[in-house]
Design a protein around this motif. Structure first.
Motif, PDB file in Angstrom:
ATOM      1  N   VAL A  43      -5.427  45.860   6.082  1.00  0.00           N
ATOM      2  CA  VAL A  43      -6.642  45.599   5.320  1.00  0.00           C
ATOM      3  C   VAL A  43      -7.523  44.722   6.186  1.00  0.00           C
ATOM      4  O   VAL A  43      -7.109  43.637   6.618  1.00  0.00           O
ATOM      5  CB  VAL A  43      -6.322  44.895   3.981  1.00  0.00           C
ATOM      6  N   GLU A  44      -8.743  45.187   6.457  1.00  0.00           N
ATOM      7  CA  GLU A  44      -9.619  44.505   7.402  1.00  0.00           C
ATOM      8  C   GLU A  44     -10.993  44.260   6.798  1.00  0.00           C
ATOM      9  O   GLU A  44     -11.572  45.136   6.141  1.00  0.00           O
ATOM     10  CB  GLU A  44      -9.755  45.345   8.679  1.00  0.00           C
ATOM     11  N   VAL A  45     -11.503  43.070   7.014  1.00  0.00           N
ATOM     12  CA  VAL A  45     -12.883  42.724   6.647  1.00  0.00           C
ATOM     13  C   VAL A  45     -13.575  42.267   7.924  1.00  0.00           C
ATOM     14  O   VAL A  45     -13.176  41.259   8.524  1.00  0.00           O
ATOM     15  CB  VAL A  45     -12.936  41.610   5.583  1.00  0.00           C
ATOM     16  N   ILE A  61     -12.745  34.874   0.499  1.00  0.00           N
ATOM     17  CA  ILE A  61     -12.324  36.226   0.144  1.00  0.00           C
ATOM     18  C   ILE A  61     -10.819  36.206  -0.070  1.00  0.00           C
ATOM     19  O   ILE A  61     -10.061  35.733   0.781  1.00  0.00           O
ATOM     20  CB  ILE A  61     -12.697  37.241   1.241  1.00  0.00           C
ATOM     21  N   GLN A  62     -10.382  36.694  -1.218  1.00  0.00           N
ATOM     22  CA  GLN A  62      -8.959  36.812  -1.551  1.00  0.00           C
ATOM     23  C   GLN A  62      -8.578  38.280  -1.513  1.00  0.00           C
ATOM     24  O   GLN A  62      -9.265  39.123  -2.112  1.00  0.00           O
ATOM     25  CB  GLN A  62      -8.692  36.223  -2.937  1.00  0.00           C
ATOM     26  N   LEU A  63      -7.510  38.606  -0.827  1.00  0.00           N
ATOM     27  CA  LEU A  63      -7.102  39.992  -0.669  1.00  0.00           C
ATOM     28  C   LEU A  63      -5.914  40.326  -1.559  1.00  0.00           C
ATOM     29  O   LEU A  63      -4.907  39.616  -1.563  1.00  0.00           O
ATOM     30  CB  LEU A  63      -6.736  40.277   0.791  1.00  0.00           C
ATOM     31  N   ALA A  64      -6.050  41.400  -2.308  1.00  0.00           N
ATOM     32  CA  ALA A  64      -4.957  42.004  -3.082  1.00  0.00           C
ATOM     33  C   ALA A  64      -4.127  40.973  -3.825  1.00  0.00           C
ATOM     34  O   ALA A  64      -2.913  40.873  -3.611  1.00  0.00           O
ATOM     35  CB  ALA A  64      -4.071  42.847  -2.158  1.00  0.00           C
ATOM     36  N   PRO A  65      -4.728  40.168  -4.710  1.00  0.00           N
ATOM     37  CA  PRO A  65      -3.979  39.069  -5.344  1.00  0.00           C
ATOM     38  C   PRO A  65      -2.791  39.512  -6.200  1.00  0.00           C
ATOM     39  O   PRO A  65      -1.849  38.736  -6.363  1.00  0.00           O
ATOM     40  CB  PRO A  65      -5.038  38.349  -6.179  1.00  0.00           C
ATOM     41  N   PHE A  66      -2.828  40.735  -6.757  1.00  0.00           N
ATOM     42  CA  PHE A  66      -1.716  41.159  -7.618  1.00  0.00           C
ATOM     43  C   PHE A  66      -0.818  42.197  -6.959  1.00  0.00           C
ATOM     44  O   PHE A  66      -0.016  42.840  -7.626  1.00  0.00           O
ATOM     45  CB  PHE A  66      -2.250  41.673  -8.952  1.00  0.00           C
ATOM     46  N   PHE A  67      -0.950  42.339  -5.648  1.00  0.00           N
ATOM     47  CA  PHE A  67      -0.098  43.262  -4.910  1.00  0.00           C
ATOM     48  C   PHE A  67       1.342  42.723  -4.927  1.00  0.00           C
ATOM     49  O   PHE A  67       1.624  41.647  -4.434  1.00  0.00           O
ATOM     50  CB  PHE A  67      -0.622  43.380  -3.485  1.00  0.00           C
ATOM     51  N   GLY A  68       2.255  43.461  -5.548  1.00  0.00           N
ATOM     52  CA  GLY A  68       3.650  43.043  -5.640  1.00  0.00           C
ATOM     53  C   GLY A  68       3.939  42.055  -6.750  1.00  0.00           C
ATOM     54  O   GLY A  68       5.040  41.514  -6.825  1.00  0.00           O
ATOM     55  N   ALA A 162      10.629  45.836  -0.701  1.00  0.00           N
ATOM     56  CA  ALA A 162       9.953  44.607  -0.302  1.00  0.00           C
ATOM     57  C   ALA A 162       8.807  44.942   0.634  1.00  0.00           C
ATOM     58  O   ALA A 162       8.698  46.059   1.158  1.00  0.00           O
ATOM     59  CB  ALA A 162      10.930  43.653   0.395  1.00  0.00           C
ATOM     60  N   PHE A 163       7.942  43.966   0.828  1.00  0.00           N
ATOM     61  CA  PHE A 163       6.942  44.069   1.891  1.00  0.00           C
ATOM     62  C   PHE A 163       6.763  42.707   2.522  1.00  0.00           C
ATOM     63  O   PHE A 163       7.048  41.664   1.923  1.00  0.00           O
ATOM     64  CB  PHE A 163       5.599  44.614   1.370  1.00  0.00           C
ATOM     65  N   VAL A 164       6.292  42.710   3.768  1.00  0.00           N
ATOM     66  CA  VAL A 164       5.908  41.484   4.448  1.00  0.00           C
ATOM     67  C   VAL A 164       4.460  41.651   4.879  1.00  0.00           C
ATOM     68  O   VAL A 164       4.052  42.698   5.392  1.00  0.00           O
ATOM     69  CB  VAL A 164       6.823  41.193   5.666  1.00  0.00           C
ATOM     70  N   GLY A 165       3.649  40.641   4.615  1.00  0.00           N
ATOM     71  CA  GLY A 165       2.241  40.677   4.981  1.00  0.00           C
ATOM     72  C   GLY A 165       1.913  39.525   5.912  1.00  0.00           C
ATOM     73  O   GLY A 165       2.386  38.406   5.720  1.00  0.00           O
ATOM     74  N   PHE A 166       1.109  39.792   6.934  1.00  0.00           N
ATOM     75  CA  PHE A 166       0.754  38.730   7.875  1.00  0.00           C
ATOM     76  C   PHE A 166      -0.633  38.991   8.454  1.00  0.00           C
ATOM     77  O   PHE A 166      -1.072  40.134   8.608  1.00  0.00           O
ATOM     78  CB  PHE A 166       1.787  38.609   8.998  1.00  0.00           C
ATOM     79  N   ALA A 167      -1.334  37.899   8.756  1.00  0.00           N
ATOM     80  CA  ALA A 167      -2.683  37.985   9.298  1.00  0.00           C
ATOM     81  C   ALA A 167      -2.616  38.171  10.807  1.00  0.00           C
ATOM     82  O   ALA A 167      -1.920  37.435  11.501  1.00  0.00           O
ATOM     83  CB  ALA A 167      -3.471  36.736   8.951  1.00  0.00           C
ATOM     84  N   ARG A 219     -18.830  30.316   7.895  1.00  0.00           N
ATOM     85  CA  ARG A 219     -18.023  30.604   9.072  1.00  0.00           C
ATOM     86  C   ARG A 219     -18.117  32.086   9.420  1.00  0.00           C
ATOM     87  O   ARG A 219     -18.306  32.932   8.544  1.00  0.00           O
ATOM     88  CB  ARG A 219     -16.564  30.252   8.814  1.00  0.00           C
ATOM     89  N   HIS A 220     -17.908  32.392  10.676  1.00  0.00           N
ATOM     90  CA  HIS A 220     -17.943  33.790  11.114  1.00  0.00           C
ATOM     91  C   HIS A 220     -16.611  34.142  11.773  1.00  0.00           C
ATOM     92  O   HIS A 220     -16.229  33.565  12.801  1.00  0.00           O
ATOM     93  CB  HIS A 220     -19.099  34.017  12.085  1.00  0.00           C
ATOM     94  N   PHE A 221     -15.900  35.069  11.165  1.00  0.00           N
ATOM     95  CA  PHE A 221     -14.623  35.533  11.716  1.00  0.00           C
ATOM     96  C   PHE A 221     -14.245  36.838  11.029  1.00  0.00           C
ATOM     97  O   PHE A 221     -14.722  37.156   9.941  1.00  0.00           O
ATOM     98  CB  PHE A 221     -13.520  34.486  11.510  1.00  0.00           C
ATOM     99  N   ASP A 222     -13.397  37.611  11.690  1.00  0.00           N
ATOM    100  CA  ASP A 222     -12.858  38.846  11.120  1.00  0.00           C
ATOM    101  C   ASP A 222     -11.540  38.539  10.411  1.00  0.00           C
ATOM    102  O   ASP A 222     -10.812  37.614  10.788  1.00  0.00           O
ATOM    103  CB  ASP A 222     -12.604  39.888  12.205  1.00  0.00           C
ATOM    104  N   ILE A 223     -11.235  39.348   9.403  1.00  0.00           N
ATOM    105  CA  ILE A 223      -9.952  39.273   8.697  1.00  0.00           C
ATOM    106  C   ILE A 223      -9.181  40.556   8.957  1.00  0.00           C
ATOM    107  O   ILE A 223      -9.754  41.651   8.896  1.00  0.00           O
ATOM    108  CB  ILE A 223     -10.148  39.121   7.175  1.00  0.00           C
ATOM    109  N   ASN A 224      -7.908  40.410   9.255  1.00  0.00           N
ATOM    110  CA  ASN A 224      -7.031  41.579   9.298  1.00  0.00           C
ATOM    111  C   ASN A 224      -5.663  41.179   8.778  1.00  0.00           C
ATOM    112  O   ASN A 224      -5.019  40.293   9.328  1.00  0.00           O
ATOM    113  CB  ASN A 224      -6.907  42.153  10.719  1.00  0.00           C
ATOM    114  N   MET A 225      -5.259  41.798   7.678  1.00  0.00           N
ATOM    115  CA  MET A 225      -3.928  41.587   7.114  1.00  0.00           C
ATOM    116  C   MET A 225      -3.121  42.869   7.274  1.00  0.00           C
ATOM    117  O   MET A 225      -3.581  43.944   6.886  1.00  0.00           O
ATOM    118  CB  MET A 225      -4.008  41.228   5.635  1.00  0.00           C
TER     119      MET A 225
END
Length: 635
Positions: A43-45, A61-68, A162-167, A219-225
């Motif tokens: 998932v990328e912003v 920005i909050q990503l997928a708060p109810f995922f899992g 299960a899943f593991v998520g990381f930035a 702030r200016h930055f990209d997000i990738n989870m």
């Protein structure tokens, strides 16, 4: 609601979608890219796809708060009340959220009767240059452990799914939030939050008057989870072990993390030496010396005679000014502590024993009598110097934070000078766990600070090894020895278990040393935890009694006298080596809970270690294992 969204494929790619979200009420548009592959999804912003005048009010920005998420309840029709009034909680499934608190902690799915405070982990810790106030003081409570890696995971069932998520982008601006059931909703849910703007106190006079405001520009930055999925039919268990091994594989393949070849026949032991610090005197301050270079030579010789092998050491307060006021850019030798030739002789002696001695230096925490403060100290976003005040009576009570550019320059200069003594390693403190930006003469962002630190470490002679205390993950590629490895979490009420997630991730990548055993980490259960968590022992020592440091900033080293601990050093080293010596260099592939208090660690060299934390002997696979023991099983 003023929110409209559209979802479509990108360039006809069946695995790449873009979700365009239009918050018309606040005039903000955000695009979210979702890409699928055989292992999971990303998932990328992208920063340039956040547009509109509403950027000025974008906080996070909050990503997928109810995922899992797990929990919830159903509403049934209640004829008596003529409505959906009857609430029936869903059956609570077995499972948990994994958070990187300390070594790793589990927040199990529990049907709670009261609401508990959420877990919030600030990845890499708070940025002192962007905190609410430019000043802070020593906490009156045990400090929280900040995540050193931007990762979390959720498991449903016992090794079922299960899943593991990381930035992989944006980690410096990320917090990990876990809301336990009954806090806000009837669900336990977890999500990453990426902060684009924040409130801070703008001071406008020396009295400290001011007002609260926000950044002029976000702030200016990209997000990738990245999310990778685990199942019971895969090659990795669907639990925190599989999460750790999966994250480890990603770091090895994409972030340059490398495996180190270990050829030693015995485990390492870390022996740090407190040499000197300062106390107040009639004319300013004076050095208080508790260990000289000659003392270190004598101690190492004594331990060598007792057959202690593979010692690595750090010298704390080795130059004039000691731990607190030693200059991070120079080598100001003190004949009372040790002349240049005395340290050279020490290094030669240690090398002859197969030992390693390093000079330890903090390159971030500074004060006005130590360095040229105006040119060295970082500024808060409100333009004032960052300040940190200690409670109580100390020779130095007020500290600042060095500019990242200065820290990087000092590392290069001092390491080059010390390398001429033929040292085998360096112990680099400060930058390991403190990440700051700087608002003096332009802005140094967090991402730019990370690059400065990485470039400084790359400039160090690659034949030298580097030790750091609790290093954040952007430095792992340069670290050979991880010091003060966390073995306990912060122990928030919502956390139910502590697990060696960090140790599983970094297995084979670096040597990991436990907290100092002479600071209450020496009981039989603590020794078993070292073995369980694959950490080598460590001590901090001095020749003279520690009470001599009572009037210095180093009074935190309250029990260090070598003669008091020499027997404990030998016994703990041999106990840990008896078990972990069998798996040096082996890959740690699994950790199983046989029963409550009984752990089985599995390695790829055909050996297993069963750790029995209980007070009773047990039988496993037809063999008896004694109470409070760690036993190597050879297949």
């Amino acid at each position: 609601t003023g929110v409209k969204s559209t979802l479509g494929m990108v360039n006809g790619e069946t695995n790449h979608y873009r979700l365009d979200v239009n918050f018309s009420t606040i005039q903000l548009k955000v695009s979210v890219h979702i890409t699928f592959d055989s292992k999971g999804m990303e998932v990328e912003v992208r920063d340039d796809e956040i547009t509109g005048n509403g950027q000025s009010v974008l906080a996070a920005i909050q990503l997928a708060p109810f995922f899992g998420a797990s929990g919830g309840q159903k509403l049934y029709w209640d004829p008596a009340k003529r409505g959906f009034k009857r609430e029936v909680p869903n059956k609570m499934i077995e499972g948990y959220v994994l958070v990187p608190d300390g070594p790793g902690a589990l927040i199990r799915f529990v049907d709670r009767n009261i609401g508990l405070t959420p877990y919030i982990g600030d990845v890499y810790g708070a940025n002192p240059a962007e905190s609410t106030y430019y000043y802070s003081s020593e906490a009156s409570y045990f400090p929280f452990k900040n995540p050193s890696m931007p990762v979390y995971g959720i498991a449903h069932g016992n090794r079922q799914a299960a899943f593991v998520g990381f930035a992989t982008k944006g980690a410096a601006y990320m917090t990990l939030n876990v809301s336990p059931e009954e806090d806000i909703t009837f669900y336990t849910y977890a999500y990453p939050r990426f902060e684009y703007n924040y409130i801070f106190h703008q001071v406008y006079n020396k009295r400290g008057d001011g007002y609260f405001t926000t950044m002029d520009e976000r702030r200016h930055f990209d997000i990738n989870m990245r999310y990778e999925f685990l199942a019971n039919d895969g090659d990795r268990p669907a639990d925190y072990v599989g999460m750790a091994l999966t994250y480890r594989d990603y770091l090895l393949a994409h972030d340059g993390l490398t495996l180190k070849t270990q050829t030693n026949d015995s485990i390492g032991i870390r022996l740090d030496f407190v040499m000197a610090d300062i106390k107040k005197s009639v004319f300013g301050t004076q050095d208080v010396i508790v260990t000289t270079a000659k003392d270190v030579s004598n101690i190492l010789t004594d331990l060598h005679d007792q057959k202690i092998l593979n010692i690595t050491s750090g010298l704390l307060g080795w130059e004039a000014g000691g731990i607190t006021s030693g200059h991070p850019n120079t080598t100001e030798w003190s004949n009372a502590i040790g002349s240049k030739s005395a340290f050279k002789s020490l290094i030669e002696l240690a090398s002859g024993f197969g030992y390693d001695v390093s000079f330890s230096q903090d390159y971030v925490n500074i004060h006005k009598k130590q360095v040229n403060y105006e040119s060295s100290a970082a500024r808060h976003i409100n333009s004032w110097y960052i300040e940190y005040r200690l409670r109580g009576e100390y020779p130095v009570n007020l500290f600042g934070v060095a500019k990242p550019a200065k820290s990087a320059a000092w590392i290069k200069t001092q390491s080059t000078a010390l390398a001429k003594l033929n040292v085998g390693s360096f112990t680099i403190e400060g930058i390991s766990s403190i990440l700051t930006s700087d608002f003096d003469n332009g802005t140094t962002t967090l991402d730019e600070s990370i690059v400065l630190y990485q470039q400084a470490l790359e400039a160090i002679d690659q034949t030298k090894t580097v030790a750091m205390t609790n290093p954040n993950d952007y430095l792992w590629n340069y670290v050979d020895r991880y010091l003060n490895t966390p073995v306990y979490s912060t122990q928030f009420l919502v956390e139910t278990d502590t697990v060696p997630f960090l140790q599983l991730v970094l297995n084979q990548a670096m040597e990991m040393y436990a907290p100092y055993s002479n600071f209450s980490f020496y009981t039989p259960k603590d020794v078993l935890r070292m073995i369980d968590y694959n950490c080598y022992p460590s001590f901090v020592l001095s020749q003279d009694p520690a009470y001599n440091l009572a009037l210095t900033n180093a009074n935190r080293y309250y029990s260090t006298e070598y003669t008091e601990y020499k027997d404990l050093i030998v016994s703990i080293y041999k106990d840990v080596d008896r078990a972990l010596g069998e798996v040096i260099g082996a890959k740690w592939v699994d950790r199983q809970v046989i029963e409550n208090g009984v752990i089985l660690n599995v390695y790829d060299n055909g050996k297993k270690i069963l750790i029995n934390y209980t007070e009773s002997a047990l039988t496993y696979n037809g063999k008896i294992f004694q109470a409070m023991s760690a036993t190597v099983i050879r297949e």
